[in-house]
Design a protein around this motif. Structure first.
Motif, PDB file in Angstrom:
ATOM      1  N   LEU A 172       0.809  -1.212   0.000  1.00 40.61           N
ATOM      2  CA  LEU A 172       0.000   0.000   0.000  1.00 40.61           C
ATOM      3  C   LEU A 172       0.850   1.274   0.000  1.00 40.61           C
ATOM      4  N   ALA A 173       2.160   1.109  -0.003  1.00 40.51           N
ATOM      5  CA  ALA A 173       3.075   2.258   0.013  1.00 40.51           C
ATOM      6  C   ALA A 173       3.351   2.710  -1.417  1.00 40.51           C
ATOM      7  N   PHE A 174       2.441   3.493  -1.960  1.00 38.42           N
ATOM      8  CA  PHE A 174       2.609   3.989  -3.330  1.00 38.42           C
ATOM      9  C   PHE A 174       1.868   5.312  -3.468  1.00 38.42           C
ATOM     10  N   LEU A 175       2.247   6.086  -4.476  1.00 38.20           N
ATOM     11  CA  LEU A 175       1.537   7.309  -4.816  1.00 38.20           C
ATOM     12  C   LEU A 175       0.548   7.006  -5.933  1.00 38.20           C
ATOM     13  N   ASP A 176      -0.583   7.682  -5.896  1.00 36.61           N
ATOM     14  CA  ASP A 176      -1.584   7.502  -6.948  1.00 36.61           C
ATOM     15  C   ASP A 176      -1.269   8.358  -8.164  1.00 36.61           C
ATOM     16  N   PHE A 177      -0.639   9.494  -7.943  1.00 36.76           N
ATOM     17  CA  PHE A 177      -0.182  10.336  -9.048  1.00 36.76           C
ATOM     18  C   PHE A 177       1.014  11.144  -8.572  1.00 36.76           C
ATOM     19  N   TYR A 178       1.845  11.534  -9.519  1.00 37.74           N
ATOM     20  CA  TYR A 178       2.971  12.393  -9.200  1.00 37.74           C
ATOM     21  C   TYR A 178       2.507  13.847  -9.225  1.00 37.74           C
ATOM     22  N   GLN A 179       3.187  14.670  -8.453  1.00 34.75           N
ATOM     23  CA  GLN A 179       2.942  16.106  -8.494  1.00 34.75           C
ATOM     24  C   GLN A 179       4.294  16.796  -8.579  1.00 34.75           C
ATOM     25  N   ILE A 180       4.503  17.570  -9.608  1.00 36.35           N
ATOM     26  CA  ILE A 180       5.784  18.248  -9.789  1.00 36.35           C
ATOM     27  C   ILE A 180       5.577  19.759  -9.722  1.00 36.35           C
ATOM     28  N   HIS A 181       6.639  20.460  -9.329  1.00 34.39           N
ATOM     29  CA  HIS A 181       6.642  21.906  -9.285  1.00 34.39           C
ATOM     30  C   HIS A 181       7.639  22.429 -10.315  1.00 34.39           C
ATOM     31  N   TYR A 182       7.369  23.612 -10.817  1.00 37.68           N
ATOM     32  CA  TYR A 182       8.322  24.263 -11.719  1.00 37.68           C
ATOM     33  C   TYR A 182       8.320  25.763 -11.466  1.00 37.68           C
ATOM     34  N   TRP A 183       9.532  26.302 -11.297  1.00 38.06           N
ATOM     35  CA  TRP A 183       9.721  27.746 -11.171  1.00 38.06           C
ATOM     36  C   TRP A 183      10.825  28.167 -12.124  1.00 38.06           C
ATOM     37  N   ASP A 184      10.798  29.421 -12.535  1.00 38.68           N
ATOM     38  CA  ASP A 184      11.683  29.814 -13.629  1.00 38.68           C
ATOM     39  C   ASP A 184      13.131  30.030 -13.212  1.00 38.68           C
ATOM     40  N   TRP A 185      13.471  29.757 -11.936  1.00 36.85           N
ATOM     41  CA  TRP A 185      14.895  29.681 -11.574  1.00 36.85           C
ATOM     42  C   TRP A 185      15.484  28.344 -12.014  1.00 36.85           C
ATOM     43  N   THR A 206       0.490  12.815 -13.898  1.00 37.24           N
ATOM     44  CA  THR A 206       1.341  13.811 -13.241  1.00 37.24           C
ATOM     45  C   THR A 206       0.675  15.178 -13.262  1.00 37.24           C
ATOM     46  N   LEU A 207       0.572  15.783 -12.084  1.00 41.88           N
ATOM     47  CA  LEU A 207      -0.045  17.090 -11.921  1.00 41.88           C
ATOM     48  C   LEU A 207       1.046  18.141 -11.739  1.00 41.88           C
ATOM     49  N   ILE A 208       0.903  19.286 -12.414  1.00 44.12           N
ATOM     50  CA  ILE A 208       1.798  20.424 -12.172  1.00 44.12           C
ATOM     51  C   ILE A 208       1.209  21.193 -11.003  1.00 44.12           C
ATOM     52  N   GLY A 209       1.808  21.035  -9.831  1.00 43.43           N
ATOM     53  CA  GLY A 209       1.241  21.572  -8.603  1.00 43.43           C
ATOM     54  C   GLY A 209       1.610  23.007  -8.310  1.00 43.43           C
ATOM     55  N   GLU A 210       2.775  23.462  -8.791  1.00 46.19           N
ATOM     56  CA  GLU A 210       3.202  24.846  -8.618  1.00 46.19           C
ATOM     57  C   GLU A 210       3.881  25.305  -9.898  1.00 46.19           C
ATOM     58  N   CYS A 211       3.610  26.546 -10.270  1.00 48.60           N
ATOM     59  CA  CYS A 211       4.279  27.146 -11.423  1.00 48.60           C
ATOM     60  C   CYS A 211       4.085  28.646 -11.357  1.00 48.60           C
ATOM     61  N   PRO A 212       4.968  29.422 -11.991  1.00 47.52           N
ATOM     62  CA  PRO A 212       4.835  30.884 -11.932  1.00 47.52           C
ATOM     63  C   PRO A 212       3.718  31.380 -12.849  1.00 47.52           C
ATOM     64  N   ALA A 213       3.080  32.468 -12.422  1.00 44.95           N
ATOM     65  CA  ALA A 213       2.078  33.099 -13.287  1.00 44.95           C
ATOM     66  C   ALA A 213       2.728  33.873 -14.411  1.00 44.95           C
ATOM     67  N   ASN A 214       3.926  34.382 -14.133  1.00 45.55           N
ATOM     68  CA  ASN A 214       4.687  35.120 -15.148  1.00 45.55           C
ATOM     69  C   ASN A 214       6.127  34.656 -15.108  1.00 45.55           C
ATOM     70  N   ASN A 215       6.762  34.614 -16.246  1.00 47.96           N
ATOM     71  CA  ASN A 215       8.154  34.194 -16.323  1.00 47.96           C
ATOM     72  C   ASN A 215       9.054  35.418 -16.089  1.00 47.96           C
ATOM     73  N   ASN A 216       9.208  35.746 -14.806  1.00 49.50           N
ATOM     74  CA  ASN A 216       9.949  36.949 -14.465  1.00 49.50           C
ATOM     75  C   ASN A 216      11.097  36.722 -13.492  1.00 49.50           C
ATOM     76  N   GLY A 217      11.500  35.454 -13.342  1.00 46.92           N
ATOM     77  CA  GLY A 217      12.641  35.155 -12.513  1.00 46.92           C
ATOM     78  C   GLY A 217      12.378  35.117 -11.033  1.00 46.92           C
ATOM     79  N   THR A 218      11.123  35.015 -10.613  1.00 45.87           N
ATOM     80  CA  THR A 218      10.808  34.969  -9.176  1.00 45.87           C
ATOM     81  C   THR A 218      10.200  33.631  -8.823  1.00 45.87           C
TER      82      THR A 218
END
Length: 218
Positions: A172-185, A206-218
């Protein structure tokens, strides 16, 4: 069962009342919730600014006895309570755990765990949730570099194989889906919006759980 000496001495009697209220408000607006249980911040030290219980909880990850006590006394009652909650989409075991692992530690946490300890921490909670409900389980990974076996990624820390090894082959030790984050750094080679899904050798949705609203280096 007596409270362990390391536990927070305060009784939080209104925990379920407050969380019930969150789910009720979300349901009224047709919002699904991914309930995040922990973050790598649990292994930082913010006691000076936020009180004696703010961080430095690495023992929950490193000490198997403490992990099991948390699961039995806190997680299991929560999972049972919300087993029929219609707008609970999934449990996110921990946000960006890679930053608190001693081989990555990019966030400067005060404490660190080994990769095997963090995988055990994730795997045991995943098994507990799967054993008590049909809710899904995920991890909010820093990014594709820790969720893929395709170069230039490091490897997939959260595969079924890795979590099984860390929990003595618990099915029972498994994930049902992956969740990845991406930031422009990050390098653009890990940008999930630019790189084809098939090229990463991912074996789960795979779900994209975090990402920037604008590609501005933050």
């Amino acid at each position: 069962m007596a409270r362990p000496s390391w536990a927070c001495p305060r009784e939080i009697d209104n925990f379920f009342d407050n969380l019930d209220d969150i789910f009720e408000r979300a349901e009224a607006h047709d919002v699904m919730i991914i309930l995040c249980l922990w973050s790598f911040d649990m292994m930082k030290n913010r006691t000076n600014e936020a009180g004696q219980f703010a961080g430095v909880h690495g023992g929950l990850v490193e000490d198997l006895e403490k992990t099991i006590s948390y699961i039995e006394n806190a997680l299991n009652p929560m999972v049972i309570h919300y087993s029929e909650q219609c707008n609970l989409l999934a449990y996110e075991i921990i946000n960006e755990p890679e930053w608190a692992i001693d081989i990555t530690q990019g966030a400067g946490t005060t404490e660190t765990a080994t990769l095997e300890e963090m995988q055990r921490f994730v795997g045991l909670q995943a098994a507990a949730i799967h054993g008590l409900s049909d809710k899904m389980v995920t991890v909010g990974s820093v990014g594709l570099m820790f969720n893929s076996t395709s170069p230039p990624a490091v490897t997939n820390f959260w595969s079924d194989e890795q979590l099984s090894l860390a929990t003595t082959s618990d099915p029972l030790a498994f994930l049902d889906f992956y969740q990845i984050h991406y930031w422009d750094w990050m390098s653009a080679i890990f940008d999930p919006f630019l790189v084809a899904y098939d090229s990463w050798n991912l074996d789960k949705p795979t779900l994209i759980g975090e990402c920037p609203a604008n590609n501005n280096g933050t």
